[in-house]
Design a protein around this motif. Structure first.
Motif, PDB file in Angstrom:
ATOM      1  N   GLY A 685     -24.276 -54.831 -19.913  1.00  0.00           N
ATOM      2  CA  GLY A 685     -23.290 -54.059 -20.660  1.00  0.00           C
ATOM      3  C   GLY A 685     -22.025 -53.858 -19.859  1.00  0.00           C
ATOM      4  O   GLY A 685     -22.054 -53.662 -18.642  1.00  0.00           O
ATOM      5  N   GLU A 686     -20.890 -53.879 -20.541  1.00  0.00           N
ATOM      6  CA  GLU A 686     -19.595 -53.812 -19.872  1.00  0.00           C
ATOM      7  C   GLU A 686     -18.720 -52.728 -20.469  1.00  0.00           C
ATOM      8  O   GLU A 686     -18.866 -52.331 -21.626  1.00  0.00           O
ATOM      9  CB  GLU A 686     -18.868 -55.149 -20.037  1.00  0.00           C
ATOM     10  N   SER A 687     -17.789 -52.265 -19.635  1.00  0.00           N
ATOM     11  CA  SER A 687     -16.591 -51.609 -20.137  1.00  0.00           C
ATOM     12  C   SER A 687     -15.560 -52.713 -20.223  1.00  0.00           C
ATOM     13  O   SER A 687     -15.259 -53.374 -19.221  1.00  0.00           O
ATOM     14  CB  SER A 687     -16.134 -50.509 -19.177  1.00  0.00           C
ATOM     15  N   HIS A 688     -15.020 -52.963 -21.376  1.00  0.00           N
ATOM     16  CA  HIS A 688     -14.269 -54.194 -21.623  1.00  0.00           C
ATOM     17  C   HIS A 688     -13.115 -54.407 -20.636  1.00  0.00           C
ATOM     18  O   HIS A 688     -12.811 -55.546 -20.278  1.00  0.00           O
ATOM     19  CB  HIS A 688     -13.743 -54.194 -23.055  1.00  0.00           C
ATOM     20  N   THR A 689     -12.475 -53.337 -20.204  1.00  0.00           N
ATOM     21  CA  THR A 689     -11.293 -53.489 -19.350  1.00  0.00           C
ATOM     22  C   THR A 689     -11.618 -53.430 -17.862  1.00  0.00           C
ATOM     23  O   THR A 689     -10.708 -53.538 -17.035  1.00  0.00           O
ATOM     24  CB  THR A 689     -10.273 -52.385 -19.678  1.00  0.00           C
ATOM     25  N   ALA A 690     -12.889 -53.255 -17.511  1.00  0.00           N
ATOM     26  CA  ALA A 690     -13.273 -53.150 -16.098  1.00  0.00           C
ATOM     27  C   ALA A 690     -13.566 -54.545 -15.546  1.00  0.00           C
ATOM     28  O   ALA A 690     -14.604 -55.135 -15.834  1.00  0.00           O
ATOM     29  CB  ALA A 690     -14.480 -52.227 -15.953  1.00  0.00           C
ATOM     30  N   TYR A 691     -12.660 -55.051 -14.719  1.00  0.00           N
ATOM     31  CA  TYR A 691     -12.799 -56.412 -14.194  1.00  0.00           C
ATOM     32  C   TYR A 691     -14.064 -56.554 -13.356  1.00  0.00           C
ATOM     33  O   TYR A 691     -14.732 -57.595 -13.367  1.00  0.00           O
ATOM     34  CB  TYR A 691     -11.555 -56.740 -13.371  1.00  0.00           C
ATOM     35  N   GLU A 692     -14.440 -55.487 -12.661  1.00  0.00           N
ATOM     36  CA  GLU A 692     -15.645 -55.549 -11.834  1.00  0.00           C
ATOM     37  C   GLU A 692     -16.903 -55.747 -12.679  1.00  0.00           C
ATOM     38  O   GLU A 692     -17.869 -56.381 -12.234  1.00  0.00           O
ATOM     39  CB  GLU A 692     -15.771 -54.293 -10.966  1.00  0.00           C
ATOM     40  N   VAL A 863     -21.946 -57.815 -23.622  1.00  0.00           N
ATOM     41  CA  VAL A 863     -21.472 -56.972 -24.725  1.00  0.00           C
ATOM     42  C   VAL A 863     -21.013 -55.633 -24.180  1.00  0.00           C
ATOM     43  O   VAL A 863     -21.309 -55.277 -23.033  1.00  0.00           O
ATOM     44  CB  VAL A 863     -22.588 -56.714 -25.769  1.00  0.00           C
ATOM     45  N   GLY A 864     -20.308 -54.892 -25.010  1.00  0.00           N
ATOM     46  CA  GLY A 864     -19.942 -53.536 -24.647  1.00  0.00           C
ATOM     47  C   GLY A 864     -21.167 -52.686 -24.402  1.00  0.00           C
ATOM     48  O   GLY A 864     -22.201 -52.843 -25.058  1.00  0.00           O
ATOM     49  N   VAL A 865     -21.058 -51.755 -23.457  1.00  0.00           N
ATOM     50  CA  VAL A 865     -22.223 -50.984 -23.024  1.00  0.00           C
ATOM     51  C   VAL A 865     -22.835 -50.183 -24.167  1.00  0.00           C
ATOM     52  O   VAL A 865     -24.045 -49.965 -24.219  1.00  0.00           O
ATOM     53  CB  VAL A 865     -21.827 -50.065 -21.845  1.00  0.00           C
ATOM     54  N   SER A 893     -19.861 -46.532 -14.958  1.00  0.00           N
ATOM     55  CA  SER A 893     -18.659 -45.997 -15.604  1.00  0.00           C
ATOM     56  C   SER A 893     -18.755 -46.002 -17.126  1.00  0.00           C
ATOM     57  O   SER A 893     -17.963 -45.373 -17.809  1.00  0.00           O
ATOM     58  CB  SER A 893     -17.429 -46.802 -15.168  1.00  0.00           C
ATOM     59  N   GLY A 894     -19.747 -46.725 -17.675  1.00  0.00           N
ATOM     60  CA  GLY A 894     -19.787 -46.909 -19.118  1.00  0.00           C
ATOM     61  C   GLY A 894     -20.417 -45.782 -19.891  1.00  0.00           C
ATOM     62  O   GLY A 894     -19.964 -45.427 -20.976  1.00  0.00           O
ATOM     63  N   VAL A 895     -21.510 -45.196 -19.376  1.00  0.00           N
ATOM     64  CA  VAL A 895     -22.239 -44.151 -20.085  1.00  0.00           C
ATOM     65  C   VAL A 895     -22.786 -43.154 -19.069  1.00  0.00           C
ATOM     66  O   VAL A 895     -22.815 -43.436 -17.869  1.00  0.00           O
ATOM     67  CB  VAL A 895     -23.429 -44.736 -20.889  1.00  0.00           C
ATOM     68  N   PRO A 896     -23.271 -41.988 -19.525  1.00  0.00           N
ATOM     69  CA  PRO A 896     -23.915 -41.052 -18.589  1.00  0.00           C
ATOM     70  C   PRO A 896     -25.152 -41.686 -17.964  1.00  0.00           C
ATOM     71  O   PRO A 896     -25.882 -42.433 -18.616  1.00  0.00           O
ATOM     72  CB  PRO A 896     -24.298 -39.875 -19.495  1.00  0.00           C
TER      73      PRO A 896
END
Length: 1001
Positions: A685-692, A863-865, A893-896
């Motif tokens: 899962g990703e945060s779309h704008t987080a390059y890492e 995919v998004g987280v 950074s995506g979810v708790p």
């Protein structure tokens, strides 16, 4: 199927009067009635002498009877006219005499569906509860003499009974000295068993087949009489009888209760219904109803009997919750009415109001004043109104006198207003003041109309224990600040159900009552196998269900109705639950009720049977199991029943969640990849704008490929219609710029392609299949705006074959997200929810389809987280489809960071993303083309001489029709590169084409 009908039509009393004229002077008629029977012909013959006091206006009904002769003060009356008019009216007074006959029902089956009033004369028994004598409207004193066949024993309202044997049968005369609304009679070949409690004679009249039950009924009747004497005052009569009836009934008359033979056989009746009928001897049979202000009798009897017995077992709160659930289920807006308009039960909605809501009014009085005042007031009230009519006003005055306070407002809001108050909580926070936590919130009344005056009991759970506060409010919105000891955990409002109110969705289990009580009910019939369910279909159609075939059903229908689906598979079930509904046992007839995934305030039920022989005997019985969520019948006999779990009380989380990671147990990415390498699917899962995040995704893909097993990459960023564009690029058949154009990347995904470029270049270099997971974005937008029904038939063909909408926790998270971003007047949550499920299901189906068609592959899903956290979104759906193992990796950074959110939570170092080149213009579409709306100061466009109003023709050789074309043209360049911009610039007459050189920044 029997009916247990607890119904008092005023009160049914009988009397034998030694001095009838003296009674007449009290202003009430004196009625002497004698009857005889011919059971083989179902014939009753009677003579009535009615002494009507002077100065009154009297109505005597004769409907259903044949008047043979009539006179008033010895002057003959026209019997034919009386028969034609169904009765007569008498002005003034006098002695009215009527000779009549009646042919009544001859078998119990003849009157089984008549309702609460029905009379029968048969060789098996006699039951006279309505329509068997000329009825005087209002109270009267009655004297009854009945000649019954030899071997029969008769019972009526009486303090004592005289019996005389004769050649024509047995003559029963009944002595009773109190006024009543009418008279009744039961007779049959009874076995009589007697006992005493104090000075009261207690008897049981049972047929031979049930005579063995008599002793148990006597013991329970004695126990109830003793209990209510202690609670309310002395038993009002000299005798009480439990009488078995040839008809399935549950009536209470003064001095006896008339219970059907099907009823007395049920083992729970002695512990429930019998006590209810005994209590009516006090309220209903000796304190009469004043009908002008509504019927309060059934509510107080429900409260002091049915509820009281559960309360003694420690289940009072459960019973009160059931009252609220029934009200929520049956009392739809079109069936609401004020409590003071309730006269008698005619359906489940009126029962929920007149029995349930009324019982809660008495409970709230008890909670307000305490046990001592409450029961002392009832004892005084009973003593004052014994053998008199009493109204809600009399009840109010009794409690006002006892409590010393005015109660007009309390009674007015509960009696004169339809519906019930609805509560909610907002602006909740915990603040620390002087070292102590304070729970601060606003308590809202969300219903229409003026706010109620309410006392809401709130239980606060903290680390140190619990604290109970009463929140008093008479406002639409009231703020509270409650000081607590210990760290707050939870606030529970009205957890004991002491308040008549609306329920939160979390408190309401999916039940049969919610299915049959909804104002909109839909029965979905399968395209095949209709005959199996024909008995149920006919019944429900008669009950007001709309019947539709599966291929006719739209999502709008599912959203706006409670639904019953026949069979455990079909397109509707696949659309709602992702596949066939699971039933643990499929023997007999099974009914399972679940929350409607599209609207949790409604339900979806599934009925299943292998043949019609199991459906028919069970169909009508399901209406008597309203509180259950699961039923199973075999041969029409209920063998399983269960109610789904739901929360107790309005529960609000007060805790502040902090989750820590123990550094000593932290592991690096290589170890994590080693742990998940055996899984079929790895979700990253990703945060779309987080390059890492994208760098982590690349590292996972590289490690798995280098591990030797074939791997594919599934990407949310690409849509299924553009799979060919992806395939061509990965295979090296197109350039990157051609790929971006053909895949419409910049039109359909709003994030910089540079974030994903490394992943796609790696896949291209090693021939790793990349799967476009997502559905066409135009379909998603259409569903988000208008729901699934907004799609064309061609678009519907592109939908996944099944969709599971039952994940309640996921729905709640989506609702929270929707609430944060919604503006007034924007799209509805239900449409948004459908679009999100469609999004997830399409991606899950895409994963499943690829792995099915390419055995041996594993897939890394990017995919998004929000689509993978807690397993919701895609993982559980893909597992449903293929039962493939999976692991979930997400970034912190995506979810708790909470238990169960993922298999691994990653903490990558932040990375500076590649810089996206910009022209520095704001663009707008126009009839002429893509026009510059604004040129930003200091931008590359401004330095090149581009102006507001210029229309793009091409950029770096790429024809420009929209913003996506601009981004394609800029792709692959670096800062300092020069590109040619061909534009149309406005002149005095028309436009001229101009070419400018832009140095990118």
């Amino acid at each position: 199927m029997y009916k247990v009908l607890f119904y008092i039509l005023g009160a049914v009393v009988v009397g034998l009067l030694a001095a009838a004229p003296a009674r007449a002077q009290e202003g009430l008629p004196v009625y002497e009635l004698s009857v005889s029977f011919s059971p083989g012909e179902s014939l009753l013959e009677g003579n009535a002498r009615i002494d009507l006091p002077a100065g009154g206006q009297w109505e005597v009904g004769t409907a259903g009877l044949q008047v043979l002769e009539a006179s008033l003060d010895a002057a003959p009356l026209d019997a034919g006219a009386i028969n034609r008019d169904g009765g007569l009216k008498v002005e003034g007074g006098g002695v009215l005499r009527l000779g009549y006959r009646a042919v009544l029902a001859g078998t119990a089956e003849d009157i089984q569906n008549v309702g609460v009033v029905g009379s029968i004369v048969s060789p098996e028994g006699i039951s006279l509860t309505g329509g068997w004598y000329p009825a005087v409207k209002g109270l009267a004193f009655y004297k009854l003499t009945a000649v019954v066949p030899a071997g029969f024993t008769a019972v009526s309202e009486a303090d004592s009974i005289e019996v005389a044997e004769g050649s024509g049968g047995r003559t029963f005369s009944f002595r009773f000295g109190h006024p009543s609304e009418g008279v009744s009679l039961a007779a049959g070949k009874y076995t009589v068993l007697g006992d005493k409690v104090g000075d009261t004679e207690v008897l049981a009249y049972f047929f031979a087949e049930e005579a063995h039950l008599a002793k148990g009924y006597l013991e329970y009747a004695k126990r109830y009489i003793g209990m209510y004497e202690e609670m309310l005052g002395p038993y009002p009569y000299e005798r009480f009888s439990v009488v078995e009836n040839v008809v399935s009934t549950g009536y209470s008359m003064p001095t006896y209760t008339l219970l059907g033979r099907d009823v007395v056989r049920l083992p729970f009746i002695v512990e429930t219904s019998l006590g209810h009928e005994v209590l009516h001897q006090w309220f209903g049979n000796s304190v009469y109803l004043d009908p002008a202000e509504g019927n309060w009798l059934e509510g107080i009897t429900t409260y002091l009997a049915d509820h009281f017995y559960e309360e003694m077992k420690g289940n009072g709160a459960d019973y009160r919750k059931k009252i609220l659930v029934d009200f929520h289920s049956y009392v739809t807006p079109d069936k609401e009415m004020p409590l003071d308009e309730f006269r008698g039960r005619v359906d489940q909605a009126t029962r929920a109001i007149g029995y349930g809501k009324c019982a809660m009014v008495f409970h709230m009085l008890r909670e307000r004043f305490g046990n001592d005042v409450f029961f002392d007031t009832l004892r005084s009230f009973y003593g004052e109104f014994r053998f008199r009519r009493a109204s809600w006003t009399d009840i109010r005055k009794a409690f006002e006198g006892a409590a010393g306070e005015e109660l007009e407002g309390f009674f007015s809001q509960w009696l004169k207003r339809p519906g019930v108050p609805a509560l909610d909580v907002k602006d909740l926070k915990v603040r620390y003041v002087d070292g102590s936590p304070h729970a601060e919130f606003k308590l809202l009344q969300t219903g229409g109309g003026e706010p109620y005056a309410l006392d809401v009991r709130a239980r606060f759970v903290t680390r140190k224990g619990e604290r109970v506060e009463t929140l008093s409010t008479d406002e639409k919105e009231k703020s509270f600040s409650i000081k607590l000891e210990g760290e707050p955990r939870e606030m529970v409002l009205d957890g004991e159900y002491d308040l008549m109110r609306g329920l939160w969705e979390s408190e309401t289990p999916p039940t049969v009552a919610r299915l049959v009580g909804d104002s909109k009910r839909l029965l979905v019939v399968p395209d095949g196998g209709v005959d199996t369910y024909l008995p149920l279909t006919k019944l429900l159609r008669g009950e007001g269900f709309v019947v539709a075939y599966e291929n006719e059903v739209k999502d709008e229908d599912l959203l706006s109705s409670s639904v019953l689906l026949l069979g455990t598979d079909g397109p509707v079930q696949r659309r709602l639950f992702g596949g066939p509904v699971s039933l643990e046992n499929r023997e007999g007839f099974v009914l399972k009720v679940m929350k409607n995934p599209l609207d949790p305030d409604r339900v979806v039920a599934v009925a299943f049977a292998r043949d019609a022989a199991e459906v028919e005997p069970a169909a009508r019985k399901i209406f008597h199991y309203g509180k259950y969520s699961y039923l199973r019948f075999e041969g029409g006999v209920n063998v399983e029943k269960e109610t789904a779990a739901s929360e107790d009380g309005m529960r609000v989380d007060l805790s502040y969640k902090v989750t820590g990671v123990k550094p000593a147990s932290a592991v690096d990415l290589d170890r994590i990849i080693g742990d998940v390498t055996d899984k079929d699917i790895i979700y990253v899962g990703e945060s779309h704008t987080a390059y890492e995040d994208h760098r982590v995704q690349l590292l996972v893909i590289r490690a798995l490929r280098e591990g030797g097993r074939p791997v594919a990459v599934g990407m949310e960023m690409f849509q299924r219609p553009f799979q060919e564009a992806l395939d061509d690029y990965i295979a090296g058949r197109t350039t990157e710029r051609e790929f971006l154009k053909a895949s419409e990347y910049y039109k359909r995904w709003g994030f910089d392609y540079q974030l994903y470029r490394e992943i796609l270049q790696y896949a291209r270099a090693y021939g790793i299949p990349v799967v476009a997971l997502n559905i066409d974005s135009t379909i998603i937008e259409k569903v988000a705006s208008g729901g699934l029904d907004a799609l064309s038939e061609e678009e519907k063909e592109k939908l996944p074959a099944s969709m599971d909408m039952t994940d309640g926790a996921y729905r709640e998270r989506l609702e929270e997200v929707f609430g944060l971003h919604r503006n007034p007047g924007e799209r509805s949550f239900e449409n948004f929810y459908q679009s999100q499920i469609l999004w997830d299901e399409t991606m899950a189906h895409s994963v499943h389809e690829f792995l099915t068609e390419n055995p041996g592959y594993k897939m890394v899903v990017l995919v998004g987280v929000g689509h993978v956290a807690w397993g919701s979104g895609i993982p559980q759906r893909a597992y449903r489809l293929g039962r493939r193992s999976y692991a979930i990796l997400i970034n912190a950074s995506g979810v708790p960071v909470e238990e169960g959110v993922a298999d691994y939570v990653l903490f990558p170092e932040p990375l500076e993303p590649p810089r996206e080149l910009m022209l520095g213009v704001i663009l707008e579409k126009s009839d002429e083309g893509l026009k510059i709306k604004e040129v930003r100061p200091g931008s590359a466009a401004g330095a090149a001489g581009l102006r507001k109003g210029d229309v793009f023709v091409s950029l770096d050789g790429v024809e420009v029709g929209d913003v996506a074309d601009i981004k394609v043209a800029l792709f692959g360049h670096e800062a300092g590169d020069k590109v040619k911009a061909t534009i149309l610039r406005k002149r005095l007459f028309g436009r001229s084409e101009k070419e400018l050189e832009v140095t990118l920044r």
